[in-house]
Design a protein around this motif. Structure first.
Motif, PDB file in Angstrom:
ATOM      1  N   ARG A 584     -14.009   6.860  35.567  1.00  0.00           N
ATOM      2  CA  ARG A 584     -12.690   7.428  35.287  1.00  0.00           C
ATOM      3  C   ARG A 584     -11.667   6.398  35.748  1.00  0.00           C
ATOM      4  O   ARG A 584     -11.611   6.061  36.926  1.00  0.00           O
ATOM      5  N   ILE A 585     -10.879   5.878  34.816  1.00  0.00           N
ATOM      6  CA  ILE A 585     -10.036   4.722  35.076  1.00  0.00           C
ATOM      7  C   ILE A 585      -8.635   5.140  35.507  1.00  0.00           C
ATOM      8  O   ILE A 585      -7.987   5.965  34.848  1.00  0.00           O
ATOM      9  N   THR A 587      -4.708   3.590  36.650  1.00  0.00           N
ATOM     10  CA  THR A 587      -3.869   2.405  36.392  1.00  0.00           C
ATOM     11  C   THR A 587      -2.662   2.340  37.320  1.00  0.00           C
ATOM     12  O   THR A 587      -1.739   1.567  37.082  1.00  0.00           O
ATOM     13  N   ARG A 599      -4.368   0.757  30.201  1.00  0.00           N
ATOM     14  CA  ARG A 599      -4.343   2.075  29.558  1.00  0.00           C
ATOM     15  C   ARG A 599      -5.176   2.076  28.279  1.00  0.00           C
ATOM     16  O   ARG A 599      -5.854   3.057  27.968  1.00  0.00           O
ATOM     17  N   TYR A 601      -7.771   0.154  27.735  1.00  0.00           N
ATOM     18  CA  TYR A 601      -9.166   0.164  28.172  1.00  0.00           C
ATOM     19  C   TYR A 601      -9.574   1.553  28.650  1.00  0.00           C
ATOM     20  O   TYR A 601     -10.677   2.039  28.344  1.00  0.00           O
ATOM     21  N   GLY A 602      -8.699   2.216  29.402  1.00  0.00           N
ATOM     22  CA  GLY A 602      -8.999   3.564  29.872  1.00  0.00           C
ATOM     23  C   GLY A 602      -9.201   4.542  28.729  1.00  0.00           C
ATOM     24  O   GLY A 602     -10.087   5.404  28.775  1.00  0.00           O
ATOM     25  N   GLN A 605     -12.559   3.829  27.282  1.00  0.00           N
ATOM     26  CA  GLN A 605     -13.608   4.262  28.205  1.00  0.00           C
ATOM     27  C   GLN A 605     -13.803   5.777  28.134  1.00  0.00           C
ATOM     28  O   GLN A 605     -14.939   6.274  28.139  1.00  0.00           O
ATOM     29  N   ARG A 606     -12.709   6.532  28.037  1.00  0.00           N
ATOM     30  CA  ARG A 606     -12.811   7.995  27.964  1.00  0.00           C
ATOM     31  C   ARG A 606     -13.485   8.453  26.684  1.00  0.00           C
ATOM     32  O   ARG A 606     -14.126   9.510  26.660  1.00  0.00           O
ATOM     33  N   HIS A 628     -14.174   7.727  40.093  1.00  0.00           N
ATOM     34  CA  HIS A 628     -12.829   7.224  39.813  1.00  0.00           C
ATOM     35  C   HIS A 628     -12.705   5.769  40.250  1.00  0.00           C
ATOM     36  O   HIS A 628     -13.148   5.393  41.336  1.00  0.00           O
ATOM     37  N   GLU A 630      -9.821   2.370  40.268  1.00  0.00           N
ATOM     38  CA  GLU A 630      -8.514   1.775  40.008  1.00  0.00           C
ATOM     39  C   GLU A 630      -8.731   0.338  39.562  1.00  0.00           C
ATOM     40  O   GLU A 630      -9.319  -0.458  40.290  1.00  0.00           O
TER      41      GLU A 630
END
Length: 631
Positions: A584-585, A587, A599, A601-602, A605-606, A628, A630
């Motif tokens: 879970r990314i 930022t 964002r 990439y996040g 990833q999701r 999680h 960061e």
């Protein structure tokens, strides 16, 4: 050495015919639109110098680009039998100095992004060109040709999930008939005007440039359409081998193409009143009552040939996306094999519908083959240039060729490629900017994914202790044990997987047998069975396992269990549990200048499928733990 090239096996006619349906679809359908674009609306004036000059350019382009560059040289640069720009880039990465490895692979990734953009255009322009033949027999259908093309393309993409295994046997024979038809229709008009054969004289190309100046040079951007399928020859090397591809080209494809192009040239010179389409005009005057029957028949087989060509492009893009995913330049994808015999025949649902959407938008946006031709070619022109650069590097690094040889080959390859690319660059003002934007977006996505994955791994390594220290710790030595076996996936060689770390911290319990499994994707297409799995005993019921796969292979949970059961340390449990972590990314701590990239990439990833889903792990054996991070 590929199977097809094995000296112990004779070259079979069936293999040659099969290569026609997959390898030569794009090049084989280029006669439908190339001459029409050259001499169509707002095209070149029809006179002897222009027609013979254009034919001379076509002839020598096929000779130099396809015959010399690809057939004689580039096809020899294989990566364990597989070809294509990604295969060549990964081969060079193994053989290059450390500083050059990233640059070599980056060239392959950039070329892949361009191939994806070109892959959207190829089905659109080829199918639309074939269906545009209806304008000759039913002019009232002119306005709905794009919509009819959309219907054909939707049907094509809708059946992709069935794969090419069932219909693949029909591809080769249909294309064989197609090439014989190309040769026959062209030969009939050459007999009417045999003087058109003089176009093989390169002086006509020189006279063409002399009389037309800068306009004549820019015509190379259209002439390039005859060689746009060259990269497919190289990409399909692993499926058929070098000899079938070469023999099919030399004895059928090249003669058929040239006879048809020369026939169209003869038609233009001898029948100025032709109905406006040089390709379908080859048969419009045949028949006892009307040529319409011949035109309709040619439209039918041309549409079938272009559908086969589009099918080959789509299948090739499935394989390309899978290679990029395995090299960690694209999120993991759900891949389904559609053939029990051919490992290269795969289906990726998400990519299929993405390609369909892009292709249909291009058809409806440009609405004609002439319009699409303005966007077509620039991306693949960049790919051929990068292939030349990588091949020259291959000749120097791997083959140890002298600088004189490299200079001579570079002068030939890069000179031709750059001439085409400069002419193609003018299309940026007339439609090619669309493909540049698409390719640029794909490149941004691929580089962002790799950037995020690298930062994620760095964060995981900082957060996790060393595996051997963890196993030797007092907490692990005194921990309660539960019967059974567990497999924990990891991305790093020495660190404790986050799923194992969090599971132990929260539950304070360990399995009787704990396997920490890392999957490595090698630069080679495939890995030998005896080299696939390596298991090291760490003590206290812990085992470190490394599964090595080629980028053309796909890991499956049942395969992993089979390989583990054949080692010296097989699991005692019949149904081991599979633990994995889900990132879970966050930022919040990212600098504002690159927060947009984090964002993006996040978001990817999701929306990436779970590794357990990709491994086809049974739900009752899968435990997923969210963690999680960061960036």
């Amino acid at each position: 050495m590929s199977i097809a090239d094995s000296p112990s096996r004779p070259l079979k006619a069936s293999l040659l015919i099969a290569a026609l349906g997959v390898v030569y679809g794009d090049i084989g359908t280029s006669p439908i639109y190339t001459m029409n674009i050259l001499f169509g609306r707002a095209g070149l004036p029809i006179d002897v110098v222009n027609v013979l000059g254009a034919l001379s350019l076509i002839f020598w382009s096929l000779v130099l680009v396809v015959g010399v560059k690809y057939m004689l040289f580039v096809l020899s640069a294989d990566n364990d039998g597989d070809g294509g720009v990604i295969a060549l880039a990964t081969l060079l990465r193994r053989r290059s100095r450390k500083r050059a490895r990233s640059l070599v692979l980056l060239l392959g990734v950039v070329a892949s992004a361009m191939l994806i953009g070109d892959g959207l255009l190829t089905p659109a322009i080829s199918v639309l060109s074939a269906i545009q033949g209806l304008e000759l027999v039913a002019p009232e259908l002119t306005e709905v040709v794009p919509e009819l093309t959309v219907l054909v393309l939707v049907a094509l993409f809708a059946i992709q999930h069935r794969g090419t295994a069932r219909v693949g046997k029909l591809f080769g024979p249909v294309m064989l008939v197609w090439f014989l038809l190309l040769a026959g229709t062209g030969l009939a008009w050459i007999q009417e005007m045999p003087g058109v054969l003089a176009a093989v004289d390169p002086r006509y190309a020189f006279w063409f440039f002399r009389d037309n100046g800068w306009t004549g040079f820019l015509t190379l951007g259209t002439v390039f359409l005859v060689v746009t399928g060259s990269e497919a020859l190289y990409a399909d090397l692993g499926h058929f081998g070098r000899r079938p591809i070469q023999m099919s080209w030399l004895f059928l494809v090249w003669p058929a193409l040239m006879l048809n192009y020369l026939g169209q040239g003869a038609l233009l010179l001898s029948a100025p009143e032709h109905p406006g389409n040089a390709f379908f005009g080859l048969v419009s005057g045949f028949g006892l009552v009307s040529g319409d029957y011949w035109v309709i028949g040619l439209i039918g087989i041309a549409t079938l040939a272009t559908v086969i060509a589009a099918q080959a492009i789509i299948s090739g893009l499935f394989s390309l996306f899978r290679q990029l995913s395995d090299l960690d330049y694209y999120p993991q994808l759900r891949v389904r094999h559609t053939s029990a015999r051919q490992a290269g025949q795969v289906y990726i649902g998400s990519i299929n519908w993405l390609l369909m959407t892009g292709t249909l938008l291009l058809v409806l946006g440009f609405r004609s083959a002439d319009g699409l031709a303005n966007a077509y070619g620039l991306a693949i022109g960049g790919v051929t240039l990068m292939t030349s650069l990588l091949f020259l590097t291959f000749q120097r690094r791997v083959k140890q060729r002298g600088w004189l040889t490299i200079f001579a080959l570079g002068l030939l390859f890069l000179g031709v490629d750059l001439a085409f690319l400069v002419a193609l660059a003018t299309k940026l003002l007339s439609g090619a900017q669309v493909i540049v934007v698409i390719s640029g977006c794909m490149l941004l996505i691929m580089l962002t994914w790799r950037w995020g994955q690298d930062r994620l791994r760095e964060g995981q390594q900082r957060a996790a202790p060393l595996l051997k220290d963890f196993v030797a710790s007092e907490a692990v030595q005194s921990a309660a044990r539960t019967p059974g076996s567990a497999i924990f996936l990891t991305h790093t060689a020495c660190s404790v997987p986050q799923s194992l770390l969090h599971n132990f911290r929260h539950n304070q319990i360990l399995h009787h047998e704990t396997y920490v499994l890392r999957v490595e994707i090698e630069d080679a297409p495939r890995v030998r069975l005896e080299n696939k799995l390596e298991v090291e005993r760490l003590g206290s019921g812990f085992f470190a396992a490394v599964l090595r796969l080629g980028y053309m292979e796909r890991p499956r949970f049942d395969t992993i269990l089979d390989l583990l059961s054949q080692t010296a340390y097989p699991p005692s449990a019949e149904h081991p549990s599979l633990f994995l972590s889900r990132a879970r990314i966050g930022t919040a701590n990212i600098r504002p200048l690159i927060r947009w990239r984090a964002r993006l990439y996040g978001f990817m990833q999701r929306n990436t499928p779970s590794p357990g889903f990709l491994l086809d792990a049974p739900p009752e054996q899968l435990i997923e733990i969210g963690v999680h991070y960061e960036l």
